[in-house]
Design an enzyme around this catalytic site. Structure first.
Site, PDB file in Angstrom:
ATOM      1  N   ARG A  64     -21.126   3.205 -52.704  1.00 11.08           N
ATOM      2  CA  ARG A  64     -22.027   3.233 -51.544  1.00 11.08           C
ATOM      3  C   ARG A  64     -21.316   2.657 -50.308  1.00 11.08           C
ATOM      4  NH1 ARG A  64     -25.848  -0.623 -51.254  1.00 11.08           N
ATOM      5  NH2 ARG A  64     -26.350  -0.390 -53.468  1.00 11.08           N
ATOM      6  N   TYR A 117     -31.833  18.085 -31.511  1.00  8.81           N
ATOM      7  CA  TYR A 117     -32.171  18.708 -32.790  1.00  8.81           C
ATOM      8  C   TYR A 117     -33.539  18.168 -33.269  1.00  8.81           C
ATOM      9  CZ  TYR A 117     -32.273  19.153 -37.846  1.00  8.81           C
ATOM     10  OH  TYR A 117     -32.686  19.391 -39.128  1.00  8.81           O
ATOM     11  N   ASP A 189     -23.779  13.317 -30.133  1.00  9.12           N
ATOM     12  CA  ASP A 189     -23.798  14.164 -31.325  1.00  9.12           C
ATOM     13  C   ASP A 189     -22.905  15.363 -31.024  1.00  9.12           C
ATOM     14  OD1 ASP A 189     -24.360  16.076 -33.275  1.00  9.12           O
ATOM     15  OD2 ASP A 189     -26.406  15.335 -33.566  1.00  9.12           O
ATOM     16  N   LYS A 214     -22.231  21.396 -40.948  1.00  5.37           N
ATOM     17  CA  LYS A 214     -22.069  22.569 -40.095  1.00  5.37           C
ATOM     18  C   LYS A 214     -20.593  22.981 -40.034  1.00  5.37           C
ATOM     19  CE  LYS A 214     -26.444  22.076 -39.768  1.00  5.37           C
ATOM     20  NZ  LYS A 214     -26.885  20.742 -39.662  1.00  5.37           N
TER      21      LYS A 214
HETATM   22  C1  4LM Z   1     -30.126  23.154 -37.592  1.00  6.19           C
HETATM   23  N1  4LM Z   1     -29.275  20.928 -37.689  1.00  6.19           N
HETATM   24  O1  4LM Z   1     -30.093  23.021 -36.343  1.00  6.19           O
HETATM   25  P1  4LM Z   1     -28.016  17.283 -41.417  1.00  6.19           P
HETATM   26  N2  4LM Z   1     -27.324  16.946 -35.404  1.00  6.19           N
HETATM   27  C2  4LM Z   1     -27.413  18.243 -35.015  1.00  6.19           C
HETATM   28  C3  4LM Z   1     -27.926  19.197 -35.905  1.00  6.19           C
HETATM   29  O2  4LM Z   1     -27.996  20.465 -35.496  1.00  6.19           O
HETATM   30  C4  4LM Z   1     -28.384  18.788 -37.193  1.00  6.19           C
HETATM   31  C5  4LM Z   1     -28.265  17.429 -37.532  1.00  6.19           C
HETATM   32  C6  4LM Z   1     -27.732  16.547 -36.629  1.00  6.19           C
HETATM   33  C7  4LM Z   1     -29.900  21.942 -38.411  1.00  6.19           C
HETATM   34  C8  4LM Z   1     -30.312  21.789 -39.695  1.00  6.19           C
HETATM   35  C9  4LM Z   1     -31.266  22.643 -40.394  1.00  6.19           C
HETATM   36  C10 4LM Z   1     -26.961  18.630 -33.651  1.00  6.19           C
HETATM   37  C11 4LM Z   1     -28.968  19.737 -38.104  1.00  6.19           C
HETATM   38  C12 4LM Z   1     -28.707  16.930 -38.884  1.00  6.19           C
HETATM   39  O3  4LM Z   1     -28.821  18.517 -41.642  1.00  6.19           O
HETATM   40  O4  4LM Z   1     -28.768  16.030 -41.753  1.00  6.19           O
HETATM   41  O5  4LM Z   1     -26.636  17.320 -42.011  1.00  6.19           O
HETATM   42  O6  4LM Z   1     -27.725  17.198 -39.812  1.00  6.19           O
HETATM   43  O7  4LM Z   1     -30.309  24.255 -38.132  1.00  6.19           O
END
Ligand code: 4LM
Length: 402
Positions: A64, A117, A189, A214
């Site tokens: 962890r 997001y 981000d 991503k």
């Molecule tokens: C989506 N996005 O947009 P995890 N920061 C940004 C994101 O686009 C996302 C996250 C953080 C999408 C998920 C379904 C700019 C996620 C969150 O999904 O927790 O790895 O990331 O389609």
């Protein structure tokens, strides 16, 4: 071969994406880093364990808090983003909450850009209040809006650029300068760009977060996130944010998969960018289309900033049809090659509807206030042949308009 020797000249981005943080000769010549599938680590004697817990001796304790496969990934990420250190997490939300839990306490405030997001928006708008924290949304597309916006309890400024889903850009250098003068850390981000296209730390930001689910992973087969910052910030995220609060550590196997994806990051990003740039022009020229939001188009209000701040324009496009939501639904049902799915940055081109999917956590009036419509469609342009994507998307636009 690893990039850890401080006296070595700094290698190029593509070289570091393949080599940084790992020398096969340290691991029996294995070309790829071993996957350390272990939860805990043995101490040769009890004194060693005591010293490691006190931070007086180097070495692993429990996965962890750290794992050798994750360490390779963290060293590579720090090198690519130009940060002192990095922390790999189990998801992008795991990274964002690790930063929030380690930097803020009850009574503190976040200033955030208007569009985020959906789950980041939900965390800031609906969840942190339960712990006595608050958010204030400021339109950071004009950095002047941030001048004088700080309150004594503002402890963090948070932004995406380009923003998910509506592709607004924030001038990171200008915002960072204002944050620095106010003594408030700027968190960016960088999921949409990856360090290949944009490096916020070099522009003056303090902390970068990623969803590695991503582009960094790149193959839609894992969830992961990252924090890249000064060693002090990263240590805090690791020991408070992850170890004692959210527990969102990365698994060694997922760390391995991200390392595998990173090797081709520059190649993949170049192709995402080329396909998206060509498709954005095709989509914008279609008579059924009202608006296209893509920073590579001259019509984008921040096209000049995009050229200055980003190496290329990325693989994400948002657009609205003249027939609004109903036409958008017809279009999304009409695609045949493109996949109807959320997430982004995969080899496959994905289409989704932010208002009812990724950004459903915004109430209808919040969507309007935060700058995107119910008719907005989001496209994550993949790596397929451009001609096939064009045939599918233009055909679907024709059918949606018919
Ligand atoms: C989506 N996005 O947009 P995890 N920061 C940004 C994101 O686009 C996302 C996250 C953080 C999408 C998920 C379904 C700019 C996620 C969150 O999904 O927790 O790895 O990331 O389609």
């Amino acid at each position: 071969m690893s990039d850890d020797n401080n006296n070595a000249p700094k290698r190029g981005f593509a070289t570091r994406a393949i080599h940084a943080g790992y020398d096969p000769l340290d691991y029996h010549g294995a070309l790829n880093p071993p996957v350390f599938l272990t939860s805990t680590f043995a101490f040769d004697r009890i004194e060693t364990g005591i010293e490691r817990f006190k931070g007086e001796a180097q070495g692993y304790i429990y996965s962890r808090v750290g794992n050798p496969t994750a360490t390779v990934l963290e060293t590579r990420l720090a090198s690519l983003e130009g940060g002192e250190a990095a922390l790999a997490t189990s998801s992008g939300m795991g990274a964002i909450t690790a930063v929030v839990w380690s930097l803020l306490k009850a009574g503190d405030e976040i200033i955030a850009d208007r569009t985020l997001y959906g789950c980041t928006f939900a965390l800031f708008t609906h969840q942190i209040q339960r712990f006595g924290m608050s958010v204030r949304f400021v339109d950071l597309t004009d950095p002047a809006n941030l001048e004088g916006a700080f309150a004594p309890n503002t402890k963090m400024v948070f932004t995406e650029s380009p923003s998910n889903p509506n592709m607004r850009l924030v001038d990171i250098a200008a915002v960072a300068k204002i944050c620095r003068a106010a003594g408030v850390p700027l968190v960016v981000d960088n999921t949409y760009c990856t360090p290949y296209l944009q490096r916020p730390l070099e522009l003056g930001a303090d902390i970068v977060v990623h969803s590695m689910t991503k582009y960094l992973g790149g193959h839609g087969d894992l969830l992961a996130g990252a924090v890249v910052a000064s060693r002090e910030h990263v240590d805090l995220c690791r020991t408070v944010g992850i170890k004692e609060m959210n527990g969102a550590c990365i698994s060694a196997f997922d760390a391995y998969l991200v390392l595998r994806g990173l090797k081709t990051l520059p190649l993949r990003m170049d192709r995402h960018c080329a396909n998206a740039t060509a498709l954005a022009r095709d989509i914008a020229a279609h008579p059924a289309v009202d608006q296209v939001y893509f920073p590579g188009l001259e019509s984008h209000p921040q096209h000049a900033l995009a050229k200055r701040q980003m190496k290329d324009f990325g693989g994400m496009i948002a657009f609205e049809l003249k027939g609004g939501l109903q036409a958008g639904i017809r279009f999304m049902d009409a695609v045949e090659l493109v996949t109807r799915a959320v997430s982004l940055g995969d080899a496959e081109t994905l289409v989704q509807h932010p208002a009812t999917m990724t950004h459903a956590s915004y109430a209808p009036e919040e969507r309007a206030r935060h700058g995107f419509t119910d008719g907005l469609i989001r496209l994550s342009v993949g790596l397929e042949d451009y001609a096939d994507l064009r045939t599918d998307l233009i055909g679907a636009l024709d059918r949606a308009a018919a």
